[in-house]
Design a protein around this motif. Structure first.
Motif, PDB file in Angstrom:
ATOM      1  N   GLN A 366       6.485  18.747  42.001  1.00 56.55           N
ATOM      2  CA  GLN A 366       5.277  19.314  41.943  1.00 56.55           C
ATOM      3  C   GLN A 366       4.359  18.670  40.741  1.00 56.55           C
ATOM      4  O   GLN A 366       3.098  18.196  40.904  1.00 56.55           O
ATOM      5  CB  GLN A 366       5.035  20.721  41.563  1.00 56.55           C
ATOM      6  CG  GLN A 366       5.827  21.589  42.471  1.00 56.55           C
ATOM      7  CD  GLN A 366       5.689  23.111  42.085  1.00 56.55           C
ATOM      8  OE1 GLN A 366       5.749  23.321  40.958  1.00 56.55           O
ATOM      9  NE2 GLN A 366       6.203  23.752  43.052  1.00 56.55           N
ATOM     10  N   ARG A 367       4.909  18.041  39.556  1.00 49.28           N
ATOM     11  CA  ARG A 367       4.236  17.048  38.736  1.00 49.28           C
ATOM     12  C   ARG A 367       3.826  15.830  39.424  1.00 49.28           C
ATOM     13  O   ARG A 367       2.656  15.441  38.903  1.00 49.28           O
ATOM     14  CB  ARG A 367       5.035  17.122  37.419  1.00 49.28           C
ATOM     15  CG  ARG A 367       4.928  18.539  36.476  1.00 49.28           C
ATOM     16  CD  ARG A 367       5.432  18.137  35.223  1.00 49.28           C
ATOM     17  NE  ARG A 367       7.029  17.769  35.256  1.00 49.28           N
ATOM     18  CZ  ARG A 367       7.933  18.480  35.223  1.00 49.28           C
ATOM     19  NH1 ARG A 367       7.894  19.672  34.862  1.00 49.28           N
ATOM     20  NH2 ARG A 367       9.290  17.809  35.116  1.00 49.28           N
ATOM     21  N   GLU A 368       4.805  15.051  39.994  1.00 50.20           N
ATOM     22  CA  GLU A 368       4.445  13.750  40.610  1.00 50.20           C
ATOM     23  C   GLU A 368       3.125  14.028  41.625  1.00 50.20           C
ATOM     24  O   GLU A 368       2.285  13.329  41.970  1.00 50.20           O
ATOM     25  CB  GLU A 368       5.772  13.615  41.500  1.00 50.20           C
ATOM     26  CG  GLU A 368       6.757  12.973  40.477  1.00 50.20           C
ATOM     27  CD  GLU A 368       8.116  12.323  41.021  1.00 50.20           C
ATOM     28  OE1 GLU A 368       8.144  12.230  42.340  1.00 50.20           O
ATOM     29  OE2 GLU A 368       8.964  11.951  40.417  1.00 50.20           O
ATOM     30  N   LEU A 369       3.137  15.155  42.470  1.00 48.02           N
ATOM     31  CA  LEU A 369       2.150  15.304  43.451  1.00 48.02           C
ATOM     32  C   LEU A 369       1.085  15.608  42.602  1.00 48.02           C
ATOM     33  O   LEU A 369       0.078  15.013  43.200  1.00 48.02           O
ATOM     34  CB  LEU A 369       2.285  16.709  44.275  1.00 48.02           C
ATOM     35  CG  LEU A 369       1.502  16.963  45.314  1.00 48.02           C
ATOM     36  CD1 LEU A 369       1.311  15.869  46.248  1.00 48.02           C
ATOM     37  CD2 LEU A 369       1.869  18.235  46.076  1.00 48.02           C
ATOM     38  N   ARG A 370       0.802  16.263  41.463  1.00 46.70           N
ATOM     39  CA  ARG A 370      -0.170  16.615  40.762  1.00 46.70           C
ATOM     40  C   ARG A 370      -0.843  15.422  40.360  1.00 46.70           C
ATOM     41  O   ARG A 370      -2.007  15.011  40.243  1.00 46.70           O
ATOM     42  CB  ARG A 370      -0.042  17.474  39.790  1.00 46.70           C
ATOM     43  CG  ARG A 370      -1.246  17.937  38.868  1.00 46.70           C
ATOM     44  CD  ARG A 370      -0.998  18.959  37.947  1.00 46.70           C
ATOM     45  NE  ARG A 370       0.001  18.242  36.850  1.00 46.70           N
ATOM     46  CZ  ARG A 370       0.528  18.993  35.760  1.00 46.70           C
ATOM     47  NH1 ARG A 370       0.073  20.264  35.561  1.00 46.70           N
ATOM     48  NH2 ARG A 370       1.351  18.467  35.125  1.00 46.70           N
ATOM     49  N   LEU A 373      -2.580  13.096  43.017  1.00 46.14           N
ATOM     50  CA  LEU A 373      -3.906  13.748  43.322  1.00 46.14           C
ATOM     51  C   LEU A 373      -4.909  13.408  42.605  1.00 46.14           C
ATOM     52  O   LEU A 373      -6.011  13.145  42.691  1.00 46.14           O
ATOM     53  CB  LEU A 373      -3.789  15.054  43.574  1.00 46.14           C
ATOM     54  CG  LEU A 373      -2.910  15.645  44.687  1.00 46.14           C
ATOM     55  CD1 LEU A 373      -2.829  17.363  44.694  1.00 46.14           C
ATOM     56  CD2 LEU A 373      -3.354  15.237  46.078  1.00 46.14           C
ATOM     57  N   ARG A 374      -4.614  13.366  41.129  1.00 47.23           N
ATOM     58  CA  ARG A 374      -5.623  13.058  40.000  1.00 47.23           C
ATOM     59  C   ARG A 374      -5.844  11.483  40.010  1.00 47.23           C
ATOM     60  O   ARG A 374      -6.830  11.148  39.720  1.00 47.23           O
ATOM     61  CB  ARG A 374      -4.914  13.447  38.835  1.00 47.23           C
ATOM     62  CG  ARG A 374      -4.894  14.649  38.418  1.00 47.23           C
ATOM     63  CD  ARG A 374      -4.396  15.085  37.133  1.00 47.23           C
ATOM     64  NE  ARG A 374      -4.348  16.564  36.931  1.00 47.23           N
ATOM     65  CZ  ARG A 374      -3.690  17.153  36.007  1.00 47.23           C
ATOM     66  NH1 ARG A 374      -3.062  16.313  34.840  1.00 47.23           N
ATOM     67  NH2 ARG A 374      -3.721  18.356  35.753  1.00 47.23           N
ATOM     68  N   GLU A 375      -5.074  10.754  40.675  1.00 45.59           N
ATOM     69  CA  GLU A 375      -5.194   9.341  40.656  1.00 45.59           C
ATOM     70  C   GLU A 375      -6.234   9.035  41.997  1.00 45.59           C
ATOM     71  O   GLU A 375      -6.740   7.641  41.911  1.00 45.59           O
ATOM     72  CB  GLU A 375      -3.810   8.455  40.832  1.00 45.59           C
ATOM     73  CG  GLU A 375      -2.987   8.397  39.659  1.00 45.59           C
ATOM     74  CD  GLU A 375      -1.896   7.904  39.533  1.00 45.59           C
ATOM     75  OE1 GLU A 375      -1.600   7.298  40.876  1.00 45.59           O
ATOM     76  OE2 GLU A 375      -1.150   7.646  38.751  1.00 45.59           O
ATOM     77  N   GLU A 376      -6.309   9.834  42.881  1.00 44.11           N
ATOM     78  CA  GLU A 376      -7.003   9.586  44.245  1.00 44.11           C
ATOM     79  C   GLU A 376      -8.369   9.361  43.887  1.00 44.11           C
ATOM     80  O   GLU A 376      -8.881   9.784  42.676  1.00 44.11           O
ATOM     81  CB  GLU A 376      -6.642  10.362  45.203  1.00 44.11           C
ATOM     82  CG  GLU A 376      -5.532  10.451  45.834  1.00 44.11           C
ATOM     83  CD  GLU A 376      -5.131   9.238  46.337  1.00 44.11           C
ATOM     84  OE1 GLU A 376      -6.258   8.610  47.008  1.00 44.11           O
ATOM     85  OE2 GLU A 376      -3.911   8.789  46.448  1.00 44.11           O
ATOM     86  N   LEU A 377      -9.270   8.873  44.655  1.00 48.03           N
ATOM     87  CA  LEU A 377     -10.759   8.976  44.570  1.00 48.03           C
ATOM     88  C   LEU A 377     -11.367  10.424  44.233  1.00 48.03           C
ATOM     89  O   LEU A 377     -10.702  11.376  44.636  1.00 48.03           O
ATOM     90  CB  LEU A 377     -11.257   8.437  45.311  1.00 48.03           C
ATOM     91  CG  LEU A 377     -11.183   6.769  45.693  1.00 48.03           C
ATOM     92  CD1 LEU A 377     -11.751   6.161  46.828  1.00 48.03           C
ATOM     93  CD2 LEU A 377     -11.670   5.929  44.402  1.00 48.03           C
ATOM     94  N   PRO A 378     -12.626  10.447  43.599  1.00 46.53           N
ATOM     95  CA  PRO A 378     -13.001  11.776  43.360  1.00 46.53           C
ATOM     96  C   PRO A 378     -13.105  12.390  44.794  1.00 46.53           C
ATOM     97  O   PRO A 378     -13.169  13.743  44.775  1.00 46.53           O
ATOM     98  CB  PRO A 378     -14.269  11.814  42.665  1.00 46.53           C
ATOM     99  CG  PRO A 378     -14.311  10.190  42.034  1.00 46.53           C
ATOM    100  CD  PRO A 378     -13.183   9.458  43.059  1.00 46.53           C
TER     101      PRO A 378
END
Length: 389
Positions: A366-370, A373-378
């Motif tokens: 879950q931490r890796e998925l989070r 997601l934060r590294e993707e574009l806004p």
């Protein structure tokens, strides 16, 4: 065993008419039947009905009186009799005890010969107002003095007599047909004078000047220390000179109770004033005490006008209350719902729902998925664009 139906009785008005036609008083008729005079009064007014042996004896006695009246040819219709009694001069008797020779010095004076000597057949027709004025002029002055002995207050004595005569004018047909209209008014005046509600009035809290003579002050103080029923019994018997049965009937007590009250009242007066242990001397002193105060009654037209004004006020108040009641009822009917609306039930606790809990610690995936997601574009990851084939 055979059952015999009860002997029929005439209406209450006819019972009284038969007794008066036979020239019988209530005590005389009560003695023949074997009951008390107040019981006969209740039978004649319709408040109660005789039962059992008393009914049979009363019915037979009335049947005999009816036969005697029919034989003498003196029967007349109730309507004619009411008309005569309502317009004839009211004659008032002065009760005196037999055998002791006392005279009511502060009781009503004998009526004028022009009033008392005329019979209903020969007396000129009087209006109810004229008959009331005659009764008032005859009874009011002495009744004010009697009520003063009962209360010790001149203002309250005048007020009680005026209220009693106002009530008599309101119920004049009843008072005019009463065999003792003076007794009717006297009882009403005494009831008003002895009302316990006067103690809460501001005027009643102020003391009035006592009689100037020391002996009169002592006698009045002894009278006012007696309980009201004892004081009233003593005044009626030793003051006015009524008989013991009449005193008991007017005070709404039995003859034995009236005799006991009279005995205790005399003993209380004799204990404070030994010179008044003789009933005749007590009667004389009561008359002198009643004559010392300057007590005047209002004029008859003033009393009648006050009675009529009070009746108009109460009538208007009753009409206004009725109008308000009708208006409130109409408003309620206008604004009331026309269909049934069930009430909203109160809230209740819902069972079986798991309690809300806070999220626990995140796992490694879950931490890796989070983080991804934060590294993707806004605006989110790149999406596939549809292409036409």
């Amino acid at each position: 065993m055979t059952w015999s139906p009860a002997t029929p009785l005439p209406p209450p008005d006819e019972r009284r008419r038969l007794r008066e036609t036979a020239s019988l008083t209530r005590p005389q008729l009560a003695e023949r039947v074997g009951v008390r005079p107040e019981t006969v009064r209740a039978w004649e007014s319709g408040r109660s009905a005789p039962r059992g042996r008393n009914r049979e004896a009363y019915a037979k006695l009335l049947a005999g009186l009816a036969e005697g009246a029919a034989g003498a040819g003196t029967r007349e219709s109730p309507s004619v009799r009411r008309e005569k009694e309502a317009t004839e001069v009211v004659t008032v008797r002065v009760d005196k005890p037999a055998g002791d020779g006392r005279s009511g010095e502060f009781a009503q004076a004998p009526p004028p010969s022009s009033v008392s000597s005329e019979t209903p057949e020969t007396s000129p027709g009087l209006t109810p107002a004229q008959a009331f004025d005659a009764l008032y002029s005859f009874c009011a002055p002495a009744l004010v003095r009697q009520t003063y002995l009962l209360t010790g207050r001149r203002t309250l004595a005048r007020e009680s007599v005026e209220r009693a005569f106002q009530l008599a004018w309101d119920r004049w047909p009843e008072v005019a047909r009463d065999p003792d209209p003076a007794g009717w008014v006297r009882a009403a005046a005494y009831e008003w004078a002895l009302s316990p509600w006067h103690r809460y009035r501001r005027r009643h809290r102020q003391s009035e000047p006592p009689p100037p003579d020391e002996d009169d002050r002592a006698l009045l103080e002894v009278l006012l220390h007696l309980p009201p029923p004892y004081r009233r019994t003593l005044l009626l018997y030793d003051g006015l000179g009524l008989g013991l049965p009449e005193t008991a009937a007017e005070t709404e007590a039995s003859t034995r109770a009236a005799a006991g009250r009279l005995t205790h009242a005399r003993e209380a007066v004799a204990a404070r004033l030994p010179d008044l242990s003789d009933p005749r001397e007590l009667h004389r002193r009561l008359a002198e005490l009643a004559s010392t105060g300057r007590l005047r009654a209002a004029e008859p037209p003033v009393v009648r006008d006050a009675s009529e004004r009070r009746a108009r006020i109460w009538t208007r108040a009753a009409v206004a209350f009725t109008v308000v009641l009708i208006g409130t009822t109409a408003l309620t009917l206008r604004t009331a719902p026309t269909r049934y609306e069930p009430p909203v039930p109160p809230g209740g606790t819902v069972r079986g729902v798991p309690p809300r809990v806070a999220p626990g610690p995140l796992s490694e995936d879950q931490r890796e998925l989070r983080a991804r997601l934060r590294e993707e574009l806004p605006r989110g990851p790149e999406r596939l664009a549809p292409q036409a084939r």
